[in-house]
Structure formats: structure tokens, C-alpha cells
Write a protein that holds these residues in place. Structure first.
Motif, PDB file in Angstrom:
ATOM      1  N   ILE A  43      57.686 133.983 114.749  1.00 16.58           N
ATOM      2  CA  ILE A  43      55.693 135.230 115.077  1.00 16.58           C
ATOM      3  C   ILE A  43      56.045 136.723 114.694  1.00 16.58           C
ATOM      4  O   ILE A  43      55.190 137.170 113.758  1.00 16.58           O
ATOM      5  CB  ILE A  43      56.150 134.752 117.279  1.00 16.58           C
ATOM      6  CG1 ILE A  43      55.738 132.941 116.950  1.00 16.58           C
ATOM      7  CG2 ILE A  43      54.403 135.480 117.055  1.00 16.58           C
ATOM      8  CD1 ILE A  43      55.332 133.070 118.175  1.00 16.58           C
ATOM      9  N   CYS A  44      56.685 137.202 115.242  1.00 15.95           N
ATOM     10  CA  CYS A  44      57.120 138.813 114.647  1.00 15.95           C
ATOM     11  C   CYS A  44      57.636 138.888 113.120  1.00 15.95           C
ATOM     12  O   CYS A  44      56.217 139.812 113.260  1.00 15.95           O
ATOM     13  CB  CYS A  44      58.373 139.351 115.764  1.00 15.95           C
ATOM     14  SG  CYS A  44      58.372 139.311 117.485  1.00 15.95           S
ATOM     15  N   SER A  72      45.766 131.387 113.313  1.00 12.19           N
ATOM     16  CA  SER A  72      47.169 130.153 113.741  1.00 12.19           C
ATOM     17  C   SER A  72      48.337 130.726 114.304  1.00 12.19           C
ATOM     18  O   SER A  72      48.613 130.697 115.768  1.00 12.19           O
ATOM     19  CB  SER A  72      47.794 129.365 112.623  1.00 12.19           C
ATOM     20  OG  SER A  72      46.724 128.304 111.714  1.00 12.19           O
ATOM     21  N   LEU A  73      48.665 132.130 114.276  1.00 14.33           N
ATOM     22  CA  LEU A  73      49.817 132.776 114.390  1.00 14.33           C
ATOM     23  C   LEU A  73      49.290 133.196 115.976  1.00 14.33           C
ATOM     24  O   LEU A  73      50.206 133.333 116.795  1.00 14.33           O
ATOM     25  CB  LEU A  73      50.068 133.918 114.088  1.00 14.33           C
ATOM     26  CG  LEU A  73      50.725 133.754 112.372  1.00 14.33           C
ATOM     27  CD1 LEU A  73      50.905 135.040 111.751  1.00 14.33           C
ATOM     28  CD2 LEU A  73      52.223 133.332 113.054  1.00 14.33           C
ATOM     29  N   LEU A  74      47.788 133.725 116.399  1.00 15.43           N
ATOM     30  CA  LEU A  74      47.941 133.865 117.573  1.00 15.43           C
ATOM     31  C   LEU A  74      47.098 133.037 117.981  1.00 15.43           C
ATOM     32  O   LEU A  74      47.813 132.795 119.047  1.00 15.43           O
ATOM     33  CB  LEU A  74      45.769 134.797 117.311  1.00 15.43           C
ATOM     34  CG  LEU A  74      45.695 136.496 116.619  1.00 15.43           C
ATOM     35  CD1 LEU A  74      44.717 135.855 116.345  1.00 15.43           C
ATOM     36  CD2 LEU A  74      47.008 137.319 117.749  1.00 15.43           C
ATOM     37  N   ASP A  75      47.017 131.526 118.017  1.00 18.80           N
ATOM     38  CA  ASP A  75      47.736 130.065 118.427  1.00 18.80           C
ATOM     39  C   ASP A  75      48.288 130.192 118.775  1.00 18.80           C
ATOM     40  O   ASP A  75      48.823 129.911 120.677  1.00 18.80           O
ATOM     41  CB  ASP A  75      46.601 129.351 118.449  1.00 18.80           C
ATOM     42  CG  ASP A  75      44.981 128.783 118.466  1.00 18.80           C
ATOM     43  OD1 ASP A  75      44.491 129.590 118.946  1.00 18.80           O
ATOM     44  OD2 ASP A  75      44.916 127.999 116.803  1.00 18.80           O
ATOM     45  N   THR A  76      49.682 129.771 118.037  1.00 18.07           N
ATOM     46  CA  THR A  76      50.952 130.325 118.650  1.00 18.07           C
ATOM     47  C   THR A  76      51.261 131.309 119.618  1.00 18.07           C
ATOM     48  O   THR A  76      51.975 131.142 120.532  1.00 18.07           O
ATOM     49  CB  THR A  76      51.984 130.103 117.056  1.00 18.07           C
ATOM     50  OG1 THR A  76      51.724 129.316 116.616  1.00 18.07           O
ATOM     51  CG2 THR A  76      53.368 130.388 117.500  1.00 18.07           C
ATOM     52  N   LEU A  77      51.237 132.566 119.349  1.00 15.76           N
ATOM     53  CA  LEU A  77      51.370 133.494 120.475  1.00 15.76           C
ATOM     54  C   LEU A  77      51.203 133.296 121.481  1.00 15.76           C
ATOM     55  O   LEU A  77      52.367 133.086 123.068  1.00 15.76           O
ATOM     56  CB  LEU A  77      50.642 134.765 119.788  1.00 15.76           C
ATOM     57  CG  LEU A  77      50.933 136.028 120.178  1.00 15.76           C
ATOM     58  CD1 LEU A  77      52.630 136.157 120.867  1.00 15.76           C
ATOM     59  CD2 LEU A  77      51.130 137.328 119.992  1.00 15.76           C
ATOM     60  N   HIS A  78      49.428 132.364 121.659  1.00 16.14           N
ATOM     61  CA  HIS A  78      48.870 133.053 122.828  1.00 16.14           C
ATOM     62  C   HIS A  78      49.937 131.619 123.860  1.00 16.14           C
ATOM     63  O   HIS A  78      49.927 131.416 125.070  1.00 16.14           O
ATOM     64  CB  HIS A  78      47.866 132.373 122.714  1.00 16.14           C
ATOM     65  CG  HIS A  78      47.236 132.350 123.958  1.00 16.14           C
ATOM     66  ND1 HIS A  78      46.575 130.970 124.600  1.00 16.14           N
ATOM     67  CD2 HIS A  78      45.718 133.375 125.098  1.00 16.14           C
ATOM     68  CE1 HIS A  78      45.848 131.396 125.658  1.00 16.14           C
ATOM     69  NE2 HIS A  78      45.397 132.548 125.756  1.00 16.14           N
ATOM     70  N   ASN A  79      50.272 130.343 123.355  1.00 11.75           N
ATOM     71  CA  ASN A  79      50.695 129.236 123.729  1.00 11.75           C
ATOM     72  C   ASN A  79      52.377 129.482 124.354  1.00 11.75           C
ATOM     73  O   ASN A  79      52.066 129.474 125.347  1.00 11.75           O
ATOM     74  CB  ASN A  79      51.116 128.179 122.415  1.00 11.75           C
ATOM     75  CG  ASN A  79      50.068 127.990 122.112  1.00 11.75           C
ATOM     76  OD1 ASN A  79      48.689 127.598 122.751  1.00 11.75           O
ATOM     77  ND2 ASN A  79      49.429 127.639 121.136  1.00 11.75           N
TER      78      ASN A  79
END
Length: 232
Positions: A43-44, A72-79
């Protein structure tokens, strides 16, 4: 996945990040196997590259590709942050459970590198504001101003512009709570010595005197509290 990071706008990376978003967003998913496979590092790394490309490609072909990847990355980070917040909340509610407290502490430590993304989240533009603001809010709830450069002059400017662009009290409250949690990470001189600090102070002063409806009372209170906290 690492071998594809040099071509982050390629189809393989796009599909991988979309899949990761879907997998980490499943109800009651166990994220431990993902952590063991380097979820936080991915992610980072990918987010940092994608955010830079997103900003640089504003007027160029490829903007949509970087935008889709970033979402997609923001969704993953939020999850990930939502899952962490849930574990921490359970630990706080069951203060007598040593196991839950230890699990929460370990999870906070695992995810702490995500605070490196604070500045990038602050500087994202209005097209991804909703997604970035939610991630930023969760990061601040979990870690506060742990990132030392969280309130750099550029970030102060970005927050000032965001406060002026947003018109809903709900969004003002979210941004003001973010700023409040970031204050311990900055020095008082930044607010006085930089044009960006002064600009944000002026915005906060306007908000602290502009209750147009009952819903704005919390905005006024938060803005006034921030101003008091930084010596104005």
C-alpha cells in the motif's frame, strides 16, 4: 506483485489492486494473511507512486489510469484502517481483556507505516476528496499527528483550500478534527512565520464566527478550539 511495481499503471497492477480492494473489503475478512504477505508495504509503495503520477498527469494522457488505480488503493487503505479501528474499539470497550488489548497494540504497530501517507492524502485534489478525507480521518483517529511533516506549509495550504472549497458543515467538521489532531505535530512558529499558516488561521477565524445554522455550532466550536490551541 513487487515485480510489477515499476509499471504501476499497467493492466497487471490495475487488476491486482482492484482485486486487493475487493478481498480486503469482504465482511469479517481476516487480514493477517495479507499482512504476512506485505500488505502494508505494498500500500505504502504503490500509493506513493500512484499519487505522484496522479498529480503529474493532470494534463496528460494516463490521468484516468492513475485515477482508477488511486481509487482502488484508497478503497484498500480504507478497508485496512476500518478493520484496525474496529479492533481498537473492541479493545477499548473490553478493557479487562489483555488478549484484545495486545491484539490492538500489535495491529496499530503493524499499520503505523501507513502514517507516511498523511501528506499525500492531505494534498489530493477534489476529484478524490471523499475517499481521501475518510482515510485521513481514520488515520488521525488511530495515530493523531505521528507523521512529523503532517503540517508542512504545503499541507497547511491544502487544508486551507479544502476548508474553503467544502460547503457542508459535515465536511468542515471532518477537516477541523483532522487539523486538531495534527496540531501536536507542528511548532507554534509555523502558524506565525509562514504565509500558508497565516492563510489557514484566517480561514479558521472566519469559520469561528460564521454560524449560519444550528448545524454549524460544532464547526464554530472546533475552529475556536484550534485557534486557542495554536495561540490565537
Amino acid at each position: 506483485m513487487a515485480e510489477h511495481q515499476d509499471n504501476i499503471l499497467g493492466g497487471t497492477m490495475q487488476k491486482a489492486m482492484a482485486l486487493l480492494s475487493n478481498l480486503t473489503g469482504q465482511k469479517d475478512v481476516d487480514l493477517q494473511p495479507f499482512y504476512q504477505q506485505g500488505l502494508v508495504e505494498v500500500i505504502c509503495s504503490v500509493f506513493s507512486k500512484a499519487a505522484i503520477l496522479y498529480v503529474e498527469r493532470e494534463e496528460r494522457p494516463g490521468r484516468k489510469s492513475s485515477h482508477d488505480l488511486l481509487l482502488s488503493l484508497l478503497d484498500t487503505l480504507h478497508n485496512v484502517l476500518t478493520s484496525t479501528s474496529r479492533v481498537v474499539r473492541i479493545a477499548l470497550q473490553g478493557a479487562e481483556s489483555q488478549g484484545e488489548t495486545q491484539a490492538a497494540e500489535e495491529l496499530l504497530l503493524i499499520n503505523k507505516p501507513l502514517t507516511q501517507l498523511t501528506s499525500l492524502l492531505i494534498q489530493m485534489d477534489v476529484e478524490v476528496y471523499e475517499e481521501t478525507s475518510q482515510c485521513l480521518s481514520l488515520l488521525m483517529q488511530l495515530y493523531g499527528g505521528d507523521s512529523p511533516d503532517s503540517l508542512s506549509p504545503l499541507n497547511l495550504q491544502s487544508l486551507s483550500h479544502a476548508l474553503q472549497l467544502q460547503t457542508q458543515p459535515k465536511q468542515h467538521r471532518l477537516l477541523l478534527r483532522v487539523i486538531k489532531r495534527l496540531i501536536p505535530a507542528t511548532t507554534d512558529s509555523l502558524w506565525y512565520s509562514s504565509a500558508e499558516g497565516q492563510e489557514l488561521v484566517h480561514v479558521l477565524q472566519r469559520l469561528s464566527h460564521s454560524a449560519r445554522s444550528h448545524a454549524d455550532v460544532a464547526v464554530v466550536s472546533l475552529a475556536a478550539e484550534i485557534l486557542t490551541g495554536i495561540g490565537f
